[in-house]
Enzyme design. Structure first.
Site, PDB file in Angstrom:
ATOM      1  N   ASN A 141      -1.746  -4.740  -1.958  1.00  0.00           N
ATOM      2  CA  ASN A 141      -1.723  -5.488  -0.703  1.00  0.00           C
ATOM      3  C   ASN A 141      -0.304  -5.765  -0.243  1.00  0.00           C
ATOM      4  O   ASN A 141       0.332  -4.892   0.305  1.00  0.00           O
ATOM      5  CB  ASN A 141      -2.571  -6.758  -0.782  1.00  0.00           C
ATOM      6  CG  ASN A 141      -2.900  -7.290   0.604  1.00  0.00           C
ATOM      7  OD1 ASN A 141      -2.863  -6.520   1.568  1.00  0.00           O
ATOM      8  ND2 ASN A 141      -3.216  -8.552   0.729  1.00  0.00           N
ATOM      9  N   GLY A 200       0.390   0.074   5.648  1.00  0.00           N
ATOM     10  CA  GLY A 200       0.733  -0.637   6.887  1.00  0.00           C
ATOM     11  C   GLY A 200      -0.276  -1.690   7.291  1.00  0.00           C
ATOM     12  O   GLY A 200      -0.307  -2.095   8.456  1.00  0.00           O
ATOM     13  N   THR A 246      -3.167   0.357  -3.245  1.00  0.00           N
ATOM     14  CA  THR A 246      -2.425  -0.828  -2.813  1.00  0.00           C
ATOM     15  C   THR A 246      -2.496  -1.985  -3.803  1.00  0.00           C
ATOM     16  O   THR A 246      -3.436  -2.067  -4.600  1.00  0.00           O
ATOM     17  CB  THR A 246      -2.982  -1.320  -1.456  1.00  0.00           C
ATOM     18  OG1 THR A 246      -2.149  -2.352  -0.938  1.00  0.00           O
ATOM     19  CG2 THR A 246      -4.401  -1.867  -1.575  1.00  0.00           C
ATOM     20  N   THR A 285       0.808  -1.197   0.000  1.00  0.00           N
ATOM     21  CA  THR A 285       0.000   0.000   0.000  1.00  0.00           C
ATOM     22  C   THR A 285       0.855   1.267   0.000  1.00  0.00           C
ATOM     23  O   THR A 285       1.971   1.253   0.466  1.00  0.00           O
ATOM     24  CB  THR A 285      -0.862  -0.046   1.276  1.00  0.00           C
ATOM     25  OG1 THR A 285      -1.508  -1.286   1.293  1.00  0.00           O
ATOM     26  CG2 THR A 285      -1.791   1.103   1.412  1.00  0.00           C
TER      27      THR A 285
HETATM   28  O1  DON Z   1      -6.572  -2.842   2.253  1.00  0.00           O
HETATM   29  C1  DON Z   1      -5.869  -3.159   3.201  1.00  0.00           C
HETATM   30  O2  DON Z   1      -6.142  -2.925   4.351  1.00  0.00           O
HETATM   31  C2  DON Z   1      -4.543  -3.847   2.919  1.00  0.00           C
HETATM   32  N1  DON Z   1      -4.606  -4.514   1.662  1.00  0.00           N
HETATM   33  C3  DON Z   1      -3.450  -2.834   2.970  1.00  0.00           C
HETATM   34  C4  DON Z   1      -2.098  -3.429   2.719  1.00  0.00           C
HETATM   35  C5  DON Z   1      -0.985  -2.622   3.211  1.00  0.00           C
HETATM   36  O3  DON Z   1      -1.136  -1.584   3.767  1.00  0.00           O
HETATM   37  C6  DON Z   1       0.359  -3.213   3.033  1.00  0.00           C
HETATM   38  N2  DON Z   1       1.369  -2.280   3.461  1.00  0.00           N
HETATM   39  N3  DON Z   1       2.135  -2.394   4.306  1.00  0.00           N
END
Ligand code: DON
Length: 564
Positions: free
Chosen positions: A393, A465, A391, A373
């Site tokens: 993911n 995050g 993102t 993200t």
């Molecule tokens: O949508 C979400 O909450 C997750 N897919 C976000 C992924 C994310 O923040 C990865 N980064 N560290």
């Protein structure tokens, strides 16, 4: 903080704040007069800012920055993923666009389970089966069509040039690529550009991505969803064992949503609504802590950490049960953020000892019948603001890279609950509300947020995050509002996180004093400083009292503020 303060307490607070300020040397981020873009890469912030300088507005700059991140920050920036944008126009109008990925038509509730009903490790995270139907190109075009003022050609041209010219590898990027090369080999049949031993200072060129973007420029949004790109993409995913079809792509639509809005002290907070849990959880946590005088307790003190942790524990327990795609489940939005409900939810909290997560379940809401993200913030010279989190993911998404089209595919399907009670890659647990169904959007934690004070724009903020997104945004807002920090300090300050299960307070290592950790441990909190070297990577813009803008670009990444 209490809403009704006696004059005595106000005076006390003012003197406390002044006292604190005396041993606090603020560090300011970039200050500009009119406009700013803060994003994960200098190249993307610059392209967005150039669009503003040309007379484009925040929405034009959103389109440019989003696509420039797809080129310059393949770790998370994307064409193969999705996201959310919250906006506040200069006339005070607010709204949000949801360009979240969707489950393919052929998806089933048990698609990640084996015959015994156990989750198959890696199936929802690595390779083609993890891929949800991407929404980013639709999101960019929807925003541009509705609010943009510059021709799309002016927006796409510098992005295409960047892809052709290439992007400089930073020290952090070198490490990120090296760390994932084993997974790249597992997820891809053929060698991909990122399998080379890229070193800091190298330049990576993206000719295939430039061609894809050129076709999108020529044929518009439908090139990605119905054109040659759609055909190539669907075939590529299926050739690699996935289930996304041309029909899935052709059917993809963004959703315009009403953001979640609520007050905290004299702030009005505007954040993302479901299918992101961000806005509702942020509202729950802030409303649960509002009665406590955090500014008196002090930043990252035992008492402050306790109050925030306990509110987080309760909010994440609700998240796991109630939240999912509002097009599929009824969510008791209003009840979940109502004062009475949240007051009752915190009634079991005492400063003496930690509440155990095993004693906390989702709250009893009276449902009235009617369910890796990257973030960037932009404020334009006209006073419009956007806050966008986007993102694929995981880091580099599913690691599946379509060399012909020049981008990574997401592994967003892992954000669904594959099986009730079994944690996903962020340790988050879900229930029926977030189970897999064809065309459903998976629950997110992304929390693009805009804050108003006295009816005026105060801040645009957000972060990547995973599950820690909500709590990182929360702490950044509190750092400015309760603890008087500058935007840059608010973003840089050490962070902690609790998400109900596992029952641990995650803390950034070497950032919290031993004494404090001892005190919290004595009260029954389990502290973990090993698992999260970094919690969040927040970017934000603060409107200062004199109307100038201050950028907060997180020290944890290559994040950069550019403006004028
Ligand atoms: O949508 C979400 O909450 C997750 N897919 C976000 C992924 C994310 O923040 C990865 N980064 N560290």
């Amino acid at each position: 903080m209490k809403k009704i303060l006696t004059i005595f307490t106000i005076l006390l607070l003012v003197s406390c704040k002044q006292e604190k300020k005396s041993d606090y040397t603020p560090v300011r981020g970039l200050i500009t007069d009119k406009a700013m873009v803060v994003s994960a890469r200098q190249e993307a912030s610059k392209i967005g800012n150039d669009i503003l300088k040309k007379g484009g507005n925040a929405f034009d700059a959103m389109a440019a920055t989003e696509l420039a991140l797809a080129v310059s920050y393949p770790y998370a920036g994307n064409l193969g993923g999705g996201g959310f944008m919250v906006y506040r126009k200069n006339n005070g109008d607010i709204g949000a666009v949801d360009y979240r990925e969707k489950a393919p038509l052929a998806a089933t509730k048990d698609m990640y389970l084996d015959e015994e009903g156990n989750v198959i490790p890696g199936k929802s995270t690595l390779g083609a089966m993890a891929v949800g139907v991407p929404g980013t190109v639709a999101g960019v075009f929807a925003v541009h069509e509705k609010f943009g003022t510059l021709p799309i050609q002016e927006i796409l041209t510098p992005v295409i040039e960047l892809a052709k010219k290439g992007v400089f590898v930073t020290e952090k990027q070198e490490k990120r690529i090296a760390a994932k090369q084993e997974d790249f080999s597992k997820a891809n049949k053929d060698s991909i550009i990122f399998m080379k031993a890229w070193k800091q200072g190298d330049t990576i060129r993206y000719p295939a991505l430039a061609k894809t973007l050129e076709r999108i420029l020529e044929n518009g949004r439908d090139e990605f969803y119905k054109g040659e790109t759609a055909k190539t993409l669907a075939k590529f995913i299926q050739d690699n064992g996935g289930i996304v079809t041309e029909e899935d792509l052709a059917k993809y639509q963004v959703r315009w949503r009403d953001p979640v809005t609520f007050t905290y002290d004299d702030l009005r907070i505007i954040s993302m609504s479901p299918p992101s849990s961000g806005g509702i959880c942020l509202a729950q946590i802030l409303k649960m802590i509002e009665p406590y005088d955090l500014d008196k307790f002090g930043h990252n003190t035992t008492k402050t950490i306790q109050v925030i942790t306990e509110a987080e524990r309760r909010a994440y327990a609700d998240r796991s049960f109630y939240l999912g795609d509002p097009d599929f489940v009824d969510i008791p939005n209003k009840e979940l953020i109502s004062d009475d409900y949240l007051k009752n939810r915190m009634s079991s909290f005492t400063f003496d000892k930690a509440t155990l997560s095993s004693d906390v379940s989702y709250g009893n809401v009276q449902v009235v019948e009617s369910n890796e993200t990257t973030h960037y913030s932009i404020v334009d010279q006209f006073g419009n603001a956007i806050s966008t989190t986007t993102t694929i993911n995981g880091a580099f998404g599913s690691k599946l890279y379509c060399s012909e089209l020049g981008f990574f595919l997401n592994n967003e399907m892992d954000d669904f609950s594959s099986k009730p009670g079994v944690p996903n890659m962020f340790g988050l647990i879900g229930a029926e509300a977030n189970s897999i169904a064809p065309e459903k959007r998976m629950l997110s934690s992304m929390t693009p947020t805009i804050v108003e004070k006295d009816g005026k724009l105060l801040m645009s903020v957000g972060t990547p995050g995973g599950s820690t997104i909500i709590t990182s945004v929360l702490q950044t807002i509190l750092n400015v509002h309760e603890f008087g920090m500058t935007m840059q300090d608010a973003v840089n300050a050490p962070r902690f996180h609790h998400q109900w299960l596992p029952d641990v307070v995650m803390m950034e290592p070497n950032s919290f004093p031993e004494e404090l950790i001892k005190e919290l441990t004595t009260k029954g909190y389990t502290i973990n400083q090993e698992n999260s070297p970094v919690i969040g990577k927040v970017d934000g813009i603060l409107v200062l009292d004199d109307g100038k803008l201050e950028g907060g670009a997180d020290r944890r990444g290559d994040d950069t503020a550019v403006g004028f």
